[in-house]
Design a protein around this motif. Structure first.
Motif, PDB file in Angstrom:
ATOM      1  N   ASN A 105       0.806  -1.228   0.000  1.00  0.00           N
ATOM      2  CA  ASN A 105       0.000   0.000   0.000  1.00  0.00           C
ATOM      3  C   ASN A 105       0.840   1.280   0.000  1.00  0.00           C
ATOM      4  O   ASN A 105       0.327   2.357   0.292  1.00  0.00           O
ATOM      5  N   ARG A 106       2.109   1.201  -0.370  1.00  0.00           N
ATOM      6  CA  ARG A 106       2.917   2.414  -0.516  1.00  0.00           C
ATOM      7  C   ARG A 106       2.589   3.094  -1.840  1.00  0.00           C
ATOM      8  O   ARG A 106       2.366   2.429  -2.847  1.00  0.00           O
ATOM      9  N   SER A 107       2.601   4.455  -1.851  1.00  0.00           N
ATOM     10  CA  SER A 107       2.309   5.209  -3.063  1.00  0.00           C
ATOM     11  C   SER A 107       3.327   6.322  -3.261  1.00  0.00           C
ATOM     12  O   SER A 107       3.777   6.936  -2.286  1.00  0.00           O
ATOM     13  N   ILE A 108       3.687   6.573  -4.519  1.00  0.00           N
ATOM     14  CA  ILE A 108       4.538   7.700  -4.864  1.00  0.00           C
ATOM     15  C   ILE A 108       4.067   8.298  -6.193  1.00  0.00           C
ATOM     16  O   ILE A 108       3.314   7.660  -6.933  1.00  0.00           O
ATOM     17  N   ILE A 109       4.543   9.523  -6.488  1.00  0.00           N
ATOM     18  CA  ILE A 109       4.274  10.168  -7.770  1.00  0.00           C
ATOM     19  C   ILE A 109       5.525  10.051  -8.634  1.00  0.00           C
ATOM     20  O   ILE A 109       6.642  10.277  -8.166  1.00  0.00           O
ATOM     21  N   LEU A 110       5.342   9.682  -9.894  1.00  0.00           N
ATOM     22  CA  LEU A 110       6.453   9.525 -10.826  1.00  0.00           C
ATOM     23  C   LEU A 110       6.173  10.294 -12.111  1.00  0.00           C
ATOM     24  O   LEU A 110       5.018  10.508 -12.480  1.00  0.00           O
ATOM     25  N   ARG A 111       7.235  10.694 -12.794  1.00  0.00           N
ATOM     26  CA  ARG A 111       7.123  11.360 -14.094  1.00  0.00           C
ATOM     27  C   ARG A 111       7.438  10.346 -15.188  1.00  0.00           C
ATOM     28  O   ARG A 111       8.540   9.793 -15.252  1.00  0.00           O
ATOM     29  N   VAL A 112       6.490  10.057 -16.057  1.00  0.00           N
ATOM     30  CA  VAL A 112       6.704   9.146 -17.185  1.00  0.00           C
ATOM     31  C   VAL A 112       7.419   9.917 -18.290  1.00  0.00           C
ATOM     32  O   VAL A 112       6.879  10.870 -18.843  1.00  0.00           O
ATOM     33  N   ASN A 113       8.638   9.509 -18.598  1.00  0.00           N
ATOM     34  CA  ASN A 113       9.406  10.185 -19.649  1.00  0.00           C
ATOM     35  C   ASN A 113      10.068   9.203 -20.608  1.00  0.00           C
ATOM     36  O   ASN A 113      10.943   9.577 -21.381  1.00  0.00           O
ATOM     37  N   ASP A 114       9.649   7.930 -20.558  1.00  0.00           N
ATOM     38  CA  ASP A 114      10.308   6.904 -21.358  1.00  0.00           C
ATOM     39  C   ASP A 114       9.274   5.894 -21.848  1.00  0.00           C
ATOM     40  O   ASP A 114       8.146   5.851 -21.344  1.00  0.00           O
TER      41      ASP A 114
END
Length: 274
Positions: A105-114
């Protein structure tokens, strides 16, 4: 650290985006323009990038790191395995996503660049730092929920589409000269060293000069390839391969990078160790 673009003719192999700091969620334009992208084919499978602000999907995530650290991503940024970025097959570049590890149940925000991962059953490939924060860097893959959000983690739509389980919408072509592809192990299986070695085969050519030319192209992207002669009932061929790799997971991670560099027909072949 900022890198200025060359003022002369553009170099296709030189990344133009800024190198993100360790632990950073890259924001802003990073020196490159946002793009949706055009349809593209990888190993006989067509992918169709599109705007998808209500994206909400459950599937398998993997991660990539050292082998691709410092290389360019599909939209021209630099990949930093310690920054918070990810690869996806069809979302616009960049898109921010909230990734939740359904095992803890851990969550993070990521930037999709690939672009990637081009492995059946996987929906996102995450930087090493992202995998560490989500708690699955030791196991290689995990089951996740991926939601499109803005850079602050808020859904881009007030009423997002219903959550779905990954059932990739793809179009395949039957190629009479397609190379055989080894079956992919279950994404839930642990990574183990087996009695197989794995290669990434870029192609097989009837003329040695063509094979050597392809190997030279690969080297410009940092991929050292072997040119090997082989024979079958159809004659003599020269095949271009990268490897060998003892672990299939490492081969899959390298395959994603080779495909992102424009070698769309590359695929993994496995051989028994004698």
């Amino acid at each position: 650290m900022f890198v200025a673009a060359c003022s002369s003719a553009p170099q296709k192999t030189a990344p133009s985006g800024r190198y993100p700091d360790d632990g950073e969620l890259p924001k802003g334009d990073q020196g490159v323009k946002r793009k949706v992208g055009t349809p593209y084919k990888v190993a006989g499978v067509w992918y169709h990038p599109k705007e998808d602000p209500g994206y909400d999907e459950v599937g398998i995530a993997s991660w990539y790191g050292q082998d691709f650290h410092g290389k360019k991503t599909a939209n021209g940024e630099y990949f930093n395995m310690n920054a918070l970025t990810a690869a996806h097959k069809t979302l616009p570049l960049p898109t921010f996503v909230k990734v939740t590890n359904l095992d803890n149940n851990r969550s993070i925000i990521l930037r999709v660049n690939d672009r990637g991962p081009f492995v059946p059953g996987r929906i996102i490939d995450i930087s090493r730092r992202g995998a560490q924060l989500l708690g699955f860097d030791k196991q290689g893959t995990t089951r996740v929920r991926v939601q499109a959000v803005d850079e602050h983690g808020k859904p881009e739509k007030s009423s997002p589409r219903p959550q779905s389980v990954s059932t990739e919408t793809i179009v395949t072509e039957s190629l009479s000269d397609a190379l055989p592809q080894a079956p992919v192990a279950s994404t839930n299986d642990p990574v183990v060293i087996s009695n197989e070695t794995h290669y990434i085969q870029i192609g097989a050519y009837s003329q040695r000069a063509n094979a050597e030319q392809q190997a030279e192209r690969l080297l410009k992207f940092g991929h050292r390839a072997l040119v090997e002669q082989t024979r079958n009932s159809n004659g003599t061929f020269w095949r271009v391969r990268v490897g060998p790799f003892v672990e299939r997971l490492i081969a899959q991670q390298r395959l994603d990078r080779i495909v992102a560099d424009g070698f769309y027909e590359a695929r993994i072949l496995s051989e028994s160790v004698k």
